[in-house]
Design an enzyme around this catalytic site. Structure first.
Site, short mmCIF file in Angstrom:
data_model
loop_
_atom_site.label_atom_id
_atom_site.label_comp_id
_atom_site.label_asym_id
_atom_site.label_seq_id
_atom_site.Cartn_x
_atom_site.Cartn_y
_atom_site.Cartn_z
N ARG A 189 135.15 80.85 -86.70
CA ARG A 189 135.99 81.33 -85.49
C ARG A 189 136.61 80.09 -84.76
O ARG A 189 135.67 79.37 -83.73
CB ARG A 189 135.18 82.23 -84.61
CG ARG A 189 136.11 83.13 -83.52
CD ARG A 189 136.78 84.04 -84.00
NE ARG A 189 137.40 84.87 -83.05
CZ ARG A 189 138.52 84.97 -82.72
NH1 ARG A 189 139.53 84.19 -83.10
NH2 ARG A 189 139.07 85.85 -81.83
N GLY A 190 137.88 79.92 -85.11
CA GLY A 190 138.47 78.71 -84.16
C GLY A 190 138.13 78.59 -82.88
O GLY A 190 137.88 77.50 -82.54
N GLU A 191 138.52 79.60 -81.98
CA GLU A 191 138.42 79.25 -80.69
C GLU A 191 137.07 79.03 -80.08
O GLU A 191 136.81 78.65 -79.00
CB GLU A 191 138.82 80.56 -79.86
CG GLU A 191 137.89 81.85 -80.11
CD GLU A 191 138.57 83.20 -79.47
OE1 GLU A 191 137.82 83.78 -78.86
OE2 GLU A 191 139.57 83.45 -79.66
N GLU A 231 137.43 87.16 -94.61
CA GLU A 231 136.94 86.28 -95.22
C GLU A 231 135.62 86.49 -95.77
O GLU A 231 135.05 86.14 -96.80
CB GLU A 231 136.97 85.08 -94.42
CG GLU A 231 138.41 84.40 -94.02
CD GLU A 231 138.42 83.24 -93.25
OE1 GLU A 231 139.35 82.43 -93.15
OE2 GLU A 231 137.30 82.82 -92.49
N ARG A 281 136.29 75.43 -83.33
CA ARG A 281 137.18 74.36 -83.99
C ARG A 281 136.97 73.07 -83.53
O ARG A 281 137.46 72.16 -84.12
CB ARG A 281 138.42 75.07 -83.88
CG ARG A 281 139.63 74.16 -84.56
CD ARG A 281 141.17 74.67 -84.18
NE ARG A 281 141.28 76.04 -84.85
CZ ARG A 281 141.41 76.38 -86.07
NH1 ARG A 281 141.78 75.26 -87.07
NH2 ARG A 281 141.54 77.67 -86.48
#
Length: 1045
Positions: free
Chosen positions: A25-27, A92, A30
């Site tokens: 989860r990018g937020e 994904e 990342r």
């Protein structure tokens, strides 16, 4: 949690595009944990797919992303607080769960959430799924699929990072990923053909499983053999196992341009990943290496090191590297590696034919197959390249897309001038030699490839080249190899050497320093001009163009007088006329087959001549008058007009004298007794020799004596001695005084000899033989000897004894000749009793390897009476030999035995009537107790005129003869005693020899091999064989001579 060890990467399902796919989860991660993890992957050479935000154009997962998941060896899911709120992440995850079922390993990482929260889908995960069910009321099946995938992946063993240090966790993750990928995660490129096994061998030498110490391995080999390719392939496969890695491509070049500091900067920049290091001097760089690398497990590869100083100044002491570190040093010079103290040196091998063909096809045809019509041309190219990858690649790339006529033209041009792309690389190595080593290189390239090492050293020593150190340097720098007894050089190095000799005047061979080709030599000899640079002419004795050579026009000998700098001259198969008034006074080695003149030129000053070899010459006498020589080797064999020899006082250093077949020679000068260095004397078939000095028995260095076929000579002084009393009363001239001395020493044990009326002149000589304490080889065949005195049994160094064709009835004991390997009693037609054979066996120690066979030949002895006693004597001796062979560091190659007998012993447990028998299945030849194989056959001769017959034990595969082991028997018109007499022929082949030959038979054919006895002029009654193991020797003692009735 630890990752489950039973998860493995399926490497056979597909070709992987990525090592790792990370779902996150990018937020949440990342810019922190995930970024650090990708950085660690990058440093370890692990290729990870990173989901770029730009791919997301809508809610549906892209096909590129699905392919990335399918194409990754390992799938990693980073569960964070907001992971389940992203439908993108859940899609994904669903795909990852599908791939898990197909065998791809999945590693869950629980970042800021507990594993139980994810598995139970509570807390933030419960809230996220509640929102999804509200949002996707019409497609709840999709949400349930996400829930199922989440449960499946979360229940896998993984890593719990909540409230734990990120750095340590990342280190553990890297180790697990590396373990799952295995050591082979970096595939070798298409160009790296035939090196997979070599890479694995190197990995084994590096002992990667051990982290207890620092290990240094060297890679060595000739230019163009693939050392760099191998080093880079290895780097790609194992670099992920180290905390820091460094590959310096060209240490020599960097060191030459920027000094040791330049190399150290590269080393530190790569290992510490600091591009802008400020290093001012060698001390600062060395200190950084010592203080910064000592705690890091590092991989350092140093390519193209050509001086040990480069390694010393680099300050890469193994105690300054972290535990588990590995260093690889790549060099053409293995002496540098040994001097530096590497733990192992790996010698890169040439490609075998199969791999060479595969590499060439990929370059020349862009395929793994040969194009139609190019098969023969491809074989020609591969013969030229001789397994050298550089040559295969250069030639393949050059020939790509060209037609058959262009290929033929290229091959013809290569025979005249090597391709620059190949020789330029090889020339760099040559230019690094000093002048003497260059001369040795050129001599071997032009003349001596494949020659016996001792011979080459001898000739190079004559040249003043100090061959012991020079050859070692060439070997260390991979120009030559020592194989068994010989010196070998790659064909392309030979081509390089010849091109260097030709390069300044390619069309004018008289200006070259060396001549090796008949065509060029003929041109120079025909021009009859001065040759200012010519130092050596050595023409091959055997050539596939021999008929063309012999048909050449007669050459004028006067041209040799104008070669003032000539030091080596070796002429075969050429015809000369005219006169020879002069030869170069620089000559150290002169070999001239069929020398046409009656003596050497009177003006010739042979002060530097060390070897004079004139076989089949027209010489009547060597020279007129007295000359002082440094000769060590004189060969006038088969010079049928030779009538006299010079005084040996003129050649005091002589070591080898060969006068075989000099049929007009009547006597040998008594001064031969002064030759204290003489080790080899060959008087075979000197049929008119009537006098031999007894002083030869004072030659304390003599190891080889051949008097075969000398039936007429008398011991010096014998004709003047009327009876033994003359010796006792000193009634003898000073000229013959040595007889009196020998008499006083030896006569008491030999009073049975009657000098007065003896009809056995050579028999009088034999007691004196016992003085030759170093004698190893004695040949007295066809000397009409009626008896052999006991003195023969005192020659404790004797290895071969040839007594065939004589008239004695019995032999004295030879049981103390422990080094005896060959005893030949062929055609001793009056022999009734076999002597006692050696009671133990001691294999002689050799300084150099040579193929050795043991022979006992009792063929054609019809008067032998007690045959059973013969068997009981022969076979225990064979047991001794086998036992000595097993203990020896220098084993025998085979044992051949021929004795009179009608039956094969029952010990041979596989027998068949006739001349052939099936040999399958083969035993387990890796078993330590396996000794070898023994073949046997019973034969009877038929009438014929051939002087020699050959009994061949052949191994056949699918009706084709694969390998043949031979026993030779001499038999002619005047040796008819063996007709209709049955004989047993045995041959024992050692384990090493047999395995070497059988390993060339493909696996599928090894169970259908057959033994067949070949040959002319004899009938085979039956044949057999036995695989021999150590325990069989016990049976051999008691059962060998027993037969089936």
């Amino acid at each position: 949690m630890a990752c489950s060890s039973n998860q493995i990467v399926s490497s056979s399902r597909m070709t992987w595009k990525y090592h790792v796919f990370v779902s996150f989860r990018g937020e949440d991660t990342r810019n922190n944990f995930t970024d650090h993890l990708f950085g660690a992957f990058h440093r370890k050479g692990i290729v990870a797919f990173k989901d770029d935000i730009k791919l997301k154009k809508g809610e549906d997962i892209s096909s590129d992303l699905l392919k990335a998941i399918e194409g990754s060896q390992i799938l990693i899911v980073i569960f964070s607080r907001n992971y389940a709120s992203s439908t993108w992440c859940l899609r994904e995850l669903a795909k990852i769960a599908e791939c898990k079922v197909l065998g791809q390993p999945v590693l869950p990482i629980f970042y800021d959430v507990s594993p139980s929260e994810v598995r139970k889908q509570s807390g933030d995960f419960e809230k996220a799924f509640t929102d999804h069910e509200d949002k996707f009321k019409e497609n709840l099946e999709e949400v349930q699929r996400w829930r199922g995938a989440l449960t499946q992946v979360a229940n896998l063993s993984g890593f719990d990072l909540k409230d734990k240090p990120e750095y340590a966790a990342i280190e553990k993750i890297i180790k697990v990923v590396t373990s799952l990928l295995g050591h082979k995660f970096s595939p070798l490129g298409d160009d790296v053909v035939g090196m997979h096994s070599q890479v694995e061998e190197l990995e084994n030498l590096m002992k990667l499983d051990s982290d207890d110490d620092v290990r240094v391995v060297g890679i060595c080999g000739m230019s163009g053999i693939g050392k760099t390719t191998l080093g880079k392939a290895l780097y790609g496969r194992i670099s992920n196992q180290f905390e820091a890695c460094c590959y310096i491509d060209d240490v020599s070049k960097t060191y030459g341009g920027d000094g040791p500091v330049g190399v150290q900067k590269q080393l530190l920049s790569q290992t510490l990943e600091e591009e802008n290091l400020q290093i001012c001097n060698h001390y600062m760089a060395s200190n950084l290496i010592r203080t910064r690398l000592c705690q890091i497990k590092s991989l350092v590869i140093l390519d193209n090191v050509d001086q040990v100083e480069q390694l010393d100044k680099l300050a890469m002491k193994r105690e300054w590297l972290g535990t588990g570190s590995r260093m690889i040093v790549i060099s053409r010079n293995c002496h540098i590696l040994r001097e530096h103290g590497v733990d192992e040196v790996y010698q890169v091998e040439l490609l075998d034919h199969s791999n060479a063909l595969q590499l060439f096809c990929r370059k020349a045809f862009k395929s793994d197959e040969i194009m139609t019509g190019y098969t023969d041309l491809t074989d020609d190219v591969l013969r030229y390249a001789n397994g050298l990858p550089l040559a295969i690649k250069v030639l393949g790339s050059f020939l790509y897309g060209r037609d058959v006529s262009e290929w033929r033209s290229t091959l013809e041009r290569l025979r005249e001038k090597p391709m620059a792309g190949i020789t330029d690389v090889l020339r760099i190595s040559f230019d690094g030699l000093d002048d003497t080593e260059k001369d040795i290189f050129l001599d071997i390239a032009c003349f001596f490839d494949g020659y016996e090492e001792t011979y080459v050293k001898k000739v190079l020593d004559i040249r003043g080249f100090h061959p012991e150190i020079g050859l070692r340097v060439l070997h260390d720098k991979s120009f030559i190899t020592f194989q068994y007894w010989g010196i070998f050089m790659h064909d392309l190095f030979k081509e390089l050497g010849k091109s260097i000799v030709r390069e300044k005047s390619p069309k004018e061979p008289r200006k070259w320093s060396r001549l090796w080709d008949y065509k060029d030599a003929r041109k120079v000899l025909s021009e009859n001009m001065e040759t200012e640079n010519l130092e050596a002419i050595i023409l091959p004795r055997y050539s596939y163009k021999i008929d063309e050579i012999r048909a050449m026009s007669t050459l004028r000998a006067e041209s040799l007088a104008k070669m003032n700098r000539l030091k080596l001259l070796k002429l075969w198969n050429l015809n000369f006329s005219g006169s020879l008034n002069c030869l170069s006074s620089e000559l150290g080695y002169l070999c001239w087959d069929k020398y046409p003149f009656t003596c050497l030129p009177s003006s010739f000053e042979p002060d530097k001549l060390v070897e004079l070899i004139l076989p089949r010459s027209n010489i009547r006498q060597l020279w007129e008058g007295t000359k002082k020589h440094n000769l060590t080797h004189l060969d006038l064999s088969h010079s049928k007009n030779l009538i006299m020899m010079p005084s040996f006082l003129e050649i005091p250093n002589l070591e080898i004298l060969d006068l075989e077949g000099c049929i007009k020679l009547v006597q040998i000068d008594p001064s031969i007794g002064t030759l204290r260095r003489l080790s080899r004397l060959n008087l075979k078939n000197c049929t008119n020799l009537v006098s031999i000095p007894n002083k030869i028995f004072g030659l304390s260095s003599l190891k080889y004596l051949n008097l075969s076929g000398c039936r007429n000579f008398w011991l010096e002084g014998q004709r003047k001695i009327e009876h033994l009393g003359m010796l006792e009363n000193n009634e003898i001239t000073t000229e013959y005084q040595p007889i009196s001395f020998i008499y006083k020493v030896l006569m008491p044990p030999f009073r049975f000899l009657n000098f007065q009326k003896s009809r056995d002149p050579i028999g009088l000589l034999l007691p004196l033989v016992s003085l030759l304490s170093c004698l190893q080889h004695l040949d007295l065949s066809f000397c009409n000897l009626p008896q052999i005195p006991n003195a023969i049994g005192w020659l404790h160094c004797l290895e071969t004894l040839n007594l065939r064709g004589n008239n004695f009835v019995t032999l004295p004991s030879i049981k103390e000749l422990f080094k005896l390997e060959q005893l030949n009693l062929e055609h001793c037609k009056l022999l009734k009793y076999l002597p006692e054979l050696p009671s133990k066996t001691v294999l002689p120690i050799r300084e150099t390897y040579y193929v050795r066979s043991v022979v006992l030949n009792i063929f054609g002895c019809p008067s032998l009476t007690d045959i059973e006693c013969c068997y009981r004597t022969v076979f225990p001796w064979m047991i001794q030999l086998l036992q000595a062979y097993m203990k020896s560091d220098l084993p025998i190659d085979e044992i051949d035995i021929v004795i009179p007998r009608m039956q094969i012993p029952m010990w041979f447990n596989k027998q068949n009537v006739g001349s052939s028998i099936s040999m399958g299945p083969l035993p387990n030849m890796d078993e330590k107790n396996f000794i070898g194989v023994s073949f046997a056959c019973c034969i009877t001769l038929v009438a014929h005129d051939d002087p020699t017959i050959c009994i061949g034990f052949g191994i056949k595969v699918k009706e084709s003869l694969f390998r043949r082991y031979n026993i030779y028997i001499h038999h002619g018109k005047d040796l008819v005693t063996a007709l209709n007499l049955p004989h047993l022929c045995l041959i024992f082949i050692t384990r090493e020899t047999f395995i070497h030959n059988v390993n060339r038979i493909s696996e599928g054919l090894r169970d259908i091999i057959e033994l067949e006895v070949y040959g002319l002029h004899f009938e085979v009654k039956n044949c057999g064989y036995r695989w021999i193991f150590q325990e069989d020797l016990e049976q051999l003692n008691s059962q060998m001579y027993l037969t089936n009735h």
